[in-house]
Design a protein around this motif. Sequence first.
Motif, mmCIF file in Angstrom:
data_model
loop_
_atom_site.group_PDB
_atom_site.id
_atom_site.type_symbol
_atom_site.label_atom_id
_atom_site.label_comp_id
_atom_site.label_asym_id
_atom_site.label_seq_id
_atom_site.Cartn_x
_atom_site.Cartn_y
_atom_site.Cartn_z
ATOM 1 N N SER A 1 5.707 3.419 1.864
ATOM 2 C CA SER A 1 5.190 1.981 1.495
ATOM 3 C C SER A 1 5.072 1.155 2.520
ATOM 4 C CB SER A 1 6.068 1.349 0.322
ATOM 5 O OG SER A 1 6.153 2.291 -0.932
ATOM 6 N N ILE A 2 3.971 0.636 2.671
ATOM 7 C CA ILE A 2 3.534 -0.270 3.809
ATOM 8 C C ILE A 2 2.963 -1.684 3.249
ATOM 9 C CG2 ILE A 2 1.912 -0.859 5.414
ATOM 10 C CD1 ILE A 2 3.579 1.488 6.303
ATOM 11 N N LYS A 3 4.092 -2.677 3.621
ATOM 12 C CA LYS A 3 3.670 -4.101 2.916
ATOM 13 C C LYS A 3 2.659 -4.729 3.914
ATOM 14 C CE LYS A 3 7.970 -5.082 0.548
ATOM 15 N NZ LYS A 3 7.113 -5.260 -0.607
ATOM 16 N N ILE B 1 0.751 -1.116 -0.026
ATOM 17 C CA ILE B 1 -0.095 -0.043 -0.039
ATOM 18 C C ILE B 1 0.966 1.106 -0.008
ATOM 19 C CG2 ILE B 1 -1.961 1.032 0.969
ATOM 20 C CD1 ILE B 1 -2.492 -1.397 2.517
ATOM 21 N N LYS B 2 0.738 2.129 -0.992
ATOM 22 C CA LYS B 2 1.620 3.061 -1.212
ATOM 23 C C LYS B 2 1.230 4.572 -0.917
ATOM 24 C CE LYS B 2 4.079 0.644 -4.723
ATOM 25 N NZ LYS B 2 4.598 0.493 -5.953
ATOM 26 N N LEU B 3 1.788 5.586 -0.342
ATOM 27 C CA LEU B 3 1.103 6.826 0.110
ATOM 28 C C LEU B 3 1.832 7.922 -1.062
ATOM 29 C CD1 LEU B 3 -0.520 8.738 1.848
ATOM 30 C CD2 LEU B 3 1.734 8.928 2.962
ATOM 31 N N PHE B 4 1.071 8.614 -1.499
ATOM 32 C CA PHE B 4 1.775 9.633 -2.841
ATOM 33 C C PHE B 4 1.367 10.976 -2.564
ATOM 34 C CE2 PHE B 4 1.908 5.358 -4.877
ATOM 35 C CZ PHE B 4 2.625 5.660 -5.705
ATOM 36 N N SER B 5 2.250 11.891 -2.798
ATOM 37 C CA SER B 5 1.729 13.288 -2.876
ATOM 38 C C SER B 5 0.986 13.651 -4.115
ATOM 39 C CB SER B 5 3.135 14.236 -2.794
ATOM 40 O OG SER B 5 3.032 15.460 -3.127
ATOM 41 N N ILE B 6 0.003 14.225 -4.116
ATOM 42 C CA ILE B 6 -0.942 14.761 -5.008
ATOM 43 C C ILE B 6 -0.164 15.674 -6.119
ATOM 44 C CG2 ILE B 6 -3.202 15.464 -5.861
ATOM 45 C CD1 ILE B 6 -4.224 14.292 -3.278
ATOM 46 N N LYS B 7 0.385 16.655 -5.331
ATOM 47 C CA LYS B 7 0.947 17.739 -6.105
ATOM 48 C C LYS B 7 2.212 17.343 -7.033
ATOM 49 C CE LYS B 7 -0.837 21.745 -3.546
ATOM 50 N NZ LYS B 7 -0.602 22.800 -2.688
ATOM 51 N N PRO C 1 -4.289 -6.327 -0.354
ATOM 52 C CA PRO C 1 -5.580 -5.722 0.368
ATOM 53 C C PRO C 1 -6.742 -5.734 -0.594
ATOM 54 C CG PRO C 1 -4.160 -4.047 -0.123
ATOM 55 C CD PRO C 1 -3.312 -5.212 -0.496
ATOM 56 N N ASP C 2 -7.915 -6.211 -0.106
ATOM 57 C CA ASP C 2 -9.078 -6.155 -0.878
ATOM 58 C C ASP C 2 -9.856 -4.661 -0.711
ATOM 59 O OD1 ASP C 2 -10.405 -8.218 -2.328
ATOM 60 O OD2 ASP C 2 -12.383 -7.390 -1.481
ATOM 61 N N LYS D 1 -0.577 1.646 12.536
ATOM 62 C CA LYS D 1 -0.250 2.800 13.465
ATOM 63 C C LYS D 1 1.081 2.992 13.589
ATOM 64 C CE LYS D 1 -4.511 2.671 16.185
ATOM 65 N NZ LYS D 1 -5.066 2.852 17.585
ATOM 66 N N ASN D 2 1.750 4.198 13.253
ATOM 67 C CA ASN D 2 3.242 4.184 13.391
ATOM 68 C C ASN D 2 4.078 3.198 12.655
ATOM 69 O OD1 ASN D 2 2.971 6.423 15.106
ATOM 70 N ND2 ASN D 2 2.932 4.951 17.038
ATOM 71 N N GLU D 3 3.358 2.819 11.266
ATOM 72 C CA GLU D 3 3.954 1.941 10.354
ATOM 73 C C GLU D 3 3.900 0.427 11.192
ATOM 74 O OE1 GLU D 3 7.619 2.828 8.403
ATOM 75 O OE2 GLU D 3 6.901 5.112 8.313
ATOM 76 N N LYS D 4 3.296 0.230 12.266
ATOM 77 C CA LYS D 4 3.201 -1.243 12.583
ATOM 78 C C LYS D 4 1.669 -1.481 12.187
ATOM 79 C CE LYS D 4 6.492 -0.870 16.312
ATOM 80 N NZ LYS D 4 7.012 -0.981 17.671
ATOM 81 N N ILE D 5 1.513 -2.777 11.898
ATOM 82 C CA ILE D 5 0.125 -3.420 11.655
ATOM 83 C C ILE D 5 -0.504 -4.132 12.830
ATOM 84 C CG2 ILE D 5 -0.993 -4.740 10.090
ATOM 85 C CD1 ILE D 5 1.165 -4.334 8.000
ATOM 86 N N GLU D 6 -1.709 -3.738 13.121
ATOM 87 C CA GLU D 6 -2.349 -4.117 14.220
ATOM 88 C C GLU D 6 -3.621 -4.906 13.653
ATOM 89 O OE1 GLU D 6 -3.000 -1.626 17.328
ATOM 90 O OE2 GLU D 6 -0.961 -0.756 17.203
ATOM 91 N N GLU D 7 -4.081 -6.198 14.125
ATOM 92 C CA GLU D 7 -5.350 -6.592 13.542
ATOM 93 C C GLU D 7 -6.544 -6.158 14.499
ATOM 94 O OE1 GLU D 7 -7.032 -11.048 14.763
ATOM 95 O OE2 GLU D 7 -5.289 -11.242 13.338
#
Length: 518
Positions: free
Chosen positions: A350-352, A337-343, A359-360, A384-390
Amino acid sequence: MDPRTSAQDVMRCDLCETAVVQMHCDTCLVNLCTACVGKHMISDESKDHKVVKIQARKSTPLYPGCTTHAKDQCRMYCNQCDIPVCTSCVASEKHLGHKILKVLQVLDERRNKIKKDVTELNETIYPTYQDIASDVQNRMSQLEKEYGDLSTAITKHGEDWHREIDKLVQKLKAEVDEMKNTQLQTLQKQLDEINKTMSDIEDEIDSLEMIRDTNDLSKLFSVTLNVNLYRNLPNKMILSLPKFMQGTIHEELVKVFGALSSSSLTSDKHGYSMKTTQKSPEAGSSPPVKQLFDQPETVTTIKINIQAVYSLISSQLYNVACLSDEEIWTSGNDNTIKLFSIKQGSLLKSIKTKLGNSPDDIAVTKSGYLVYTDYDDRTVNIVKNEKIEEVIRLQNLKPDSVCSTSSGDLLVTMISDDYKQTKVVRYSGSTEKQTIQFNDKGQPLYSSGVYVTENRNLDICVSDYGANAVVVVNWKLRFRYTGHTPAPKNQPFSPRGITTDSQSHILTADGNNDCVHT
């Protein structure tokens, strides 16, 4: 002694305190008689005393002293460093190659900026806050009326019942009063904050107008301009009134008499807009309805590299979720999952996924956290803080679409393993609060394959591409939309992604006809 009703003495010399003032030292800001001028000139020979007639006071610029060279005055201004400088500073390497201006030139620009800010505060910002305060007060009055109407409806319905339900009627009315008081208290708190801000603006105006005409350059350059602070208008409170749903007389009174739906009070940062100096009939009313574009307009094109989890499947972009006006999360049929700057169109982060599955669906919570569904793992996860919680784990069901609501809850669509049941479930954290699956007749509301979003009026809107319909629910089915005829390509309506706008319009993408329905 009240100076308005008593005789006022003439101005006296600050040194001898007896003679009438005739002169003024613009350097020391003291009033002098002619006899005390010489005494004052030799009192501090380190200063360049500028003594003028009292009528010409404040005519001599007071240059600020240099913080680096104590004996020098700053008669120049470094444009790059944005600070006053003395001649010694100009000659130093620190300001080598910098654009140097005369401080008096910058002084005129600063005076003009203060004048402009005072004008904006007086003519635009302060009147806007006045309009907002009036709007909140009007909404409070309307709130009183509508809650009164609600209480009347409950009372009228209660009159059709026997004496034993009076206690239930009073209980419901108490709930109405509690909801009303809660929302009124919230609006009153906002009104108090707005009134305080208007008081602060008045103080700011007085302060800026007082310092605008001073000849003390140190004060001019040291003044803090807070006008940007007041340009950030308060969020507009969005009220949602409870609904009284009447029942029929039955031995199970509590169930059939009726109940109140929940009320809500949310904050909309775009609810108010700055007042313009040009008057219009709509001034002070709700924001104007924004028109949809007849033709799409490309703002930014972002290249997103996706590597499909399975090599035999082509790479595809599936989901986009806005983190802010300038940043978006994206996901496709890979495990990133990737975060981009729109401008700028640049990749920011990037988050794996936790187990390497694609991801659906993805969403952003009210607190700004990324949420994604893992169909194969039967989980809903938060980053949260780049850590994945279920957050949610399902049994015999698989999560599909997810959205974050205005209250901070999560709406999750899910489908059974045999693909025969589809439902929407509301979660607060990991706690299930509401399940939407059947209509009043016990028939399924949804088929397989749905996307979900919440409208600003708290309707739950589902794009059901298995049934070629948009299904809108608020405690019970409100309506179904199955497209219109003729479609652009004369193909069956096939709704996919769904969202809503600031005017509570529902927009859904039609995959078969390459268009958006609203």
